[in-house]
Design an enzyme around this catalytic site. Structure first.
Site, PDB file in Angstrom:
ATOM      1  N   SER A  45       0.781  -1.241   0.000  1.00  0.00           N
ATOM      2  CA  SER A  45       0.000   0.000   0.000  1.00  0.00           C
ATOM      3  C   SER A  45       0.818   1.299   0.000  1.00  0.00           C
ATOM      4  O   SER A  45       0.275   2.363  -0.240  1.00  0.00           O
ATOM      5  CB  SER A  45      -0.955  -0.001   1.187  1.00  0.00           C
ATOM      6  OG  SER A  45      -0.220   0.171   2.369  1.00  0.00           O
ATOM      7  N   THR A  66      -2.066  -6.637  -1.245  1.00  0.00           N
ATOM      8  CA  THR A  66      -2.870  -6.183  -0.106  1.00  0.00           C
ATOM      9  C   THR A  66      -4.349  -6.380  -0.414  1.00  0.00           C
ATOM     10  O   THR A  66      -4.732  -6.499  -1.582  1.00  0.00           O
ATOM     11  CB  THR A  66      -2.663  -4.677   0.146  1.00  0.00           C
ATOM     12  OG1 THR A  66      -3.044  -3.960  -1.041  1.00  0.00           O
ATOM     13  CG2 THR A  66      -1.220  -4.357   0.479  1.00  0.00           C
ATOM     14  N   ASP A 146     -23.738  -3.872   7.260  1.00  0.00           N
ATOM     15  CA  ASP A 146     -23.014  -3.808   5.989  1.00  0.00           C
ATOM     16  C   ASP A 146     -24.011  -3.468   4.893  1.00  0.00           C
ATOM     17  O   ASP A 146     -24.552  -4.367   4.236  1.00  0.00           O
ATOM     18  CB  ASP A 146     -22.310  -5.152   5.718  1.00  0.00           C
ATOM     19  CG  ASP A 146     -21.323  -5.047   4.569  1.00  0.00           C
ATOM     20  OD1 ASP A 146     -21.656  -4.367   3.575  1.00  0.00           O
ATOM     21  OD2 ASP A 146     -20.228  -5.623   4.660  1.00  0.00           O
ATOM     22  N   ARG A 208      -9.236   1.401   8.117  1.00  0.00           N
ATOM     23  CA  ARG A 208      -8.422   2.439   7.492  1.00  0.00           C
ATOM     24  C   ARG A 208      -8.519   3.684   8.360  1.00  0.00           C
ATOM     25  O   ARG A 208      -9.598   3.999   8.877  1.00  0.00           O
ATOM     26  CB  ARG A 208      -8.952   2.795   6.088  1.00  0.00           C
ATOM     27  CG  ARG A 208      -8.517   1.858   4.992  1.00  0.00           C
ATOM     28  CD  ARG A 208      -7.009   1.992   4.706  1.00  0.00           C
ATOM     29  NE  ARG A 208      -6.578   1.098   3.651  1.00  0.00           N
ATOM     30  CZ  ARG A 208      -6.088  -0.135   3.834  1.00  0.00           C
ATOM     31  NH1 ARG A 208      -5.993  -0.634   5.041  1.00  0.00           N
ATOM     32  NH2 ARG A 208      -5.683  -0.851   2.804  1.00  0.00           N
ATOM     33  N   ASP A 232      -5.354   0.549  15.235  1.00  0.00           N
ATOM     34  CA  ASP A 232      -4.258  -0.002  14.426  1.00  0.00           C
ATOM     35  C   ASP A 232      -3.953   0.895  13.225  1.00  0.00           C
ATOM     36  O   ASP A 232      -2.855   0.836  12.686  1.00  0.00           O
ATOM     37  CB  ASP A 232      -4.644  -1.413  13.934  1.00  0.00           C
ATOM     38  CG  ASP A 232      -3.565  -2.035  13.057  1.00  0.00           C
ATOM     39  OD1 ASP A 232      -2.400  -2.124  13.524  1.00  0.00           O
ATOM     40  OD2 ASP A 232      -3.859  -2.416  11.916  1.00  0.00           O
ATOM     41  N   GLU A 237      -0.878   8.518   8.042  1.00  0.00           N
ATOM     42  CA  GLU A 237       0.197   7.539   8.188  1.00  0.00           C
ATOM     43  C   GLU A 237       1.276   7.931   7.181  1.00  0.00           C
ATOM     44  O   GLU A 237       0.921   8.392   6.088  1.00  0.00           O
ATOM     45  CB  GLU A 237      -0.280   6.122   7.844  1.00  0.00           C
ATOM     46  CG  GLU A 237      -1.155   5.496   8.893  1.00  0.00           C
ATOM     47  CD  GLU A 237      -1.585   4.058   8.540  1.00  0.00           C
ATOM     48  OE1 GLU A 237      -0.970   3.454   7.637  1.00  0.00           O
ATOM     49  OE2 GLU A 237      -2.523   3.559   9.156  1.00  0.00           O
ATOM     50  N   HIS A 254      -0.433  -0.243  12.210  1.00  0.00           N
ATOM     51  CA  HIS A 254      -1.097  -0.803  11.003  1.00  0.00           C
ATOM     52  C   HIS A 254      -0.500  -2.180  10.658  1.00  0.00           C
ATOM     53  O   HIS A 254      -0.050  -2.405   9.537  1.00  0.00           O
ATOM     54  CB  HIS A 254      -0.965   0.186   9.824  1.00  0.00           C
ATOM     55  CG  HIS A 254      -1.853  -0.137   8.658  1.00  0.00           C
ATOM     56  ND1 HIS A 254      -2.213   0.798   7.704  1.00  0.00           N
ATOM     57  CD2 HIS A 254      -2.460  -1.286   8.268  1.00  0.00           C
ATOM     58  CE1 HIS A 254      -2.972   0.240   6.789  1.00  0.00           C
ATOM     59  NE2 HIS A 254      -3.137  -1.043   7.115  1.00  0.00           N
ATOM     60  N   GLY A 257      -3.043  -6.885   9.938  1.00  0.00           N
ATOM     61  CA  GLY A 257      -3.054  -7.895   8.869  1.00  0.00           C
ATOM     62  C   GLY A 257      -1.681  -8.449   8.541  1.00  0.00           C
ATOM     63  O   GLY A 257      -1.521  -9.141   7.530  1.00  0.00           O
TER      64      GLY A 257
END
Ligand code: DEZ
Length: 382
Positions: A45, A66, A146, A208, A232, A237, A254, A257
């Site tokens: 990313s 990613t 969702d 995010r 996280d 960033e 971050h 994952g």
């Protein structure tokens, strides 16, 4: 064929050398000049696959190892005939294990049990659906939200956001960053969102950074509307905000994952897609790339202890989330430029963290319910 591969693509050199000449470049340093004689670009990313990087280059294939795609200008790539692919789901199990480690740690620190608590999961795709399963296994009540999924699914159990926020003791975000209608997620966690949450609830963001308005979270935390947080992902960033770090009970750079499998899955997905696209034979033997797990077995006596204590004890030996928290706090004492550099370094040099399924548990005096929970969280049991 020439492939430009970002440095943080796990085993990128080893994998893509099977497909062509592979040049590895630090992620943020990849520039247009590097691509003037390249056929393919493999990134994570930190490299932005945009017109500025790719215009008038011979690159025909862009793969990101990613799940997220917000660093790709997919419209421009499509309009310019450049094939692109991502790695949906690659890190889903890793993020769900991070969540479980975070929840058990928070419960232990603040003296609450997860059992019978209500957790609201916002975003129920690859990551969220795994979080839902693991939280059910821990005996939690799970509410799901969702809207895009609800629109195409026959499942009547999706909740409107207001209901989920009002009823959840813990709210966790697992949405992609979407800037456009009909379902934008950018800054979805804003003042109104926190106002609608059950007072004193827990807020978690491992999706995010830009999905959350961190000024609103700071206010919600100082007013007591939000009691605890696990953060996280940051905005911005890598120069993360230290005021946000201070409010976080658990913080990390971050890496939710970033299990070894989570990163390797991304490399594998791009390798397979690249071979398909260029019609190459797949010769990379992935199984030879897996290191031996550091904690292949845990033997534990469960007599006289409650399930969540035992689970935390087991998980800490495999993945100690508090170590990530310690490292980001260490980085926070530096000036902005150094802080950003250290954030990148922490991610680039992240320790090898294996997923739970690599560990076999030998449980003594365990109830059948505890054994079931361990299995549902992914551990092997004997
Ligand atoms: O989108 C993803 O897969 C995750 O956010 C992942 O953690 C990104 O990792 P990075 O490319 O920044 O190393």
């Amino acid at each position: 064929m020439k492939i430009i591969c970002a440095e943080t693509v796990l085993l990128g050199d080893r994998a893509f050398s099977h497909a062509g000449e592979t040049v590895v470049i630090p992620d943020r340093e990849i520039c247009r000049n590097d691509l003037l004689d390249a056929d393919a670009l493999i990134i994570r990313s930190k490299t932005k696959a945009t017109e500025e990087l790719l215009r008038e280059t011979p690159v025909k294939f862009v793969g990101t190892a990613t799940a997220g795609t917000d660093h790709l200008d997919s419209d421009w790539l499509q309009r310019n005939g450049i094939y692109w692919c991502a790695s949906p789901g690659c890190n889903a199990n890793s993020v769900s294990e991070y969540l479980v480690a975070g929840l058990l740690t928070l419960g232990h620190r603040h003296g609450f049990s997860l059992e019978n608590k209500t957790i609201g999961v916002i975003g129920c795709g690859n990551v969220g659906s795994r979080v839902v399963k693991k939280c059910h296994a821990l005996g939690m009540n799970v509410l799901r939200n969702d809207p895009p999924l609800a629109a195409v699914s026959a499942d009547p159990d999706f909740q409107p956001l207001e209901n989920l926020l009002a009823e959840s003791d813990i709210v966790t975000l697992h949405v992609p960053l979407v800037k456009h209608k009909p379902w934008p997620t950018e800054r979805m966690a804003d003042w109104l969102f926190f106002e609608q949450m059950k007072p004193g609830a827990v807020f978690i963001n491992a999706a995010r950074g830009s999905v959350c308005d961190y000024d609103a979270l700071l206010d919600a935390k100082s007013s007591g509307a939000v009691a605890q947080t696990i953060i996280d992902v940051w905005s911005p960033e890598p120069a993360f905000r230290t005021d946000v770090l201070k409010l976080a009970d658990l913080a990390s750079p971050h890496i939710a994952g970033h299990s070894y499998e989570g990163k390797l899955n991304g490399t594998v997905a791009c390798y397979n897609e690249l071979c398909n696209f260029f019609e190459l034979r797949k010769t990379w033997d992935i199984s030879a790339s897996l290191p031996t797990p550091e904690v292949p077995e845990i033997e534990i006596d469960c007599a006289g202890r409650n399930d969540e204590e035992i689970l935390l004890d087991i998980i800490r030996r495999v993945y100690n989330i508090e170590e990530d928290d310690r490292l980001i706090r260490e980085a926070a004492v530096h000036c902005e430029i150094d802080r950003a550099r250290r954030f990148d370094q922490l991610r680039k040099n992240y320790r090898i963290r294996r997923e739970f399924h690599n560990t076999e548990l030998r449980l003594h005096n365990a109830s059948s319910d505890l054994t079931r929970k361990c299995k549902a969280l992914g551990f092997k049991t004997t």
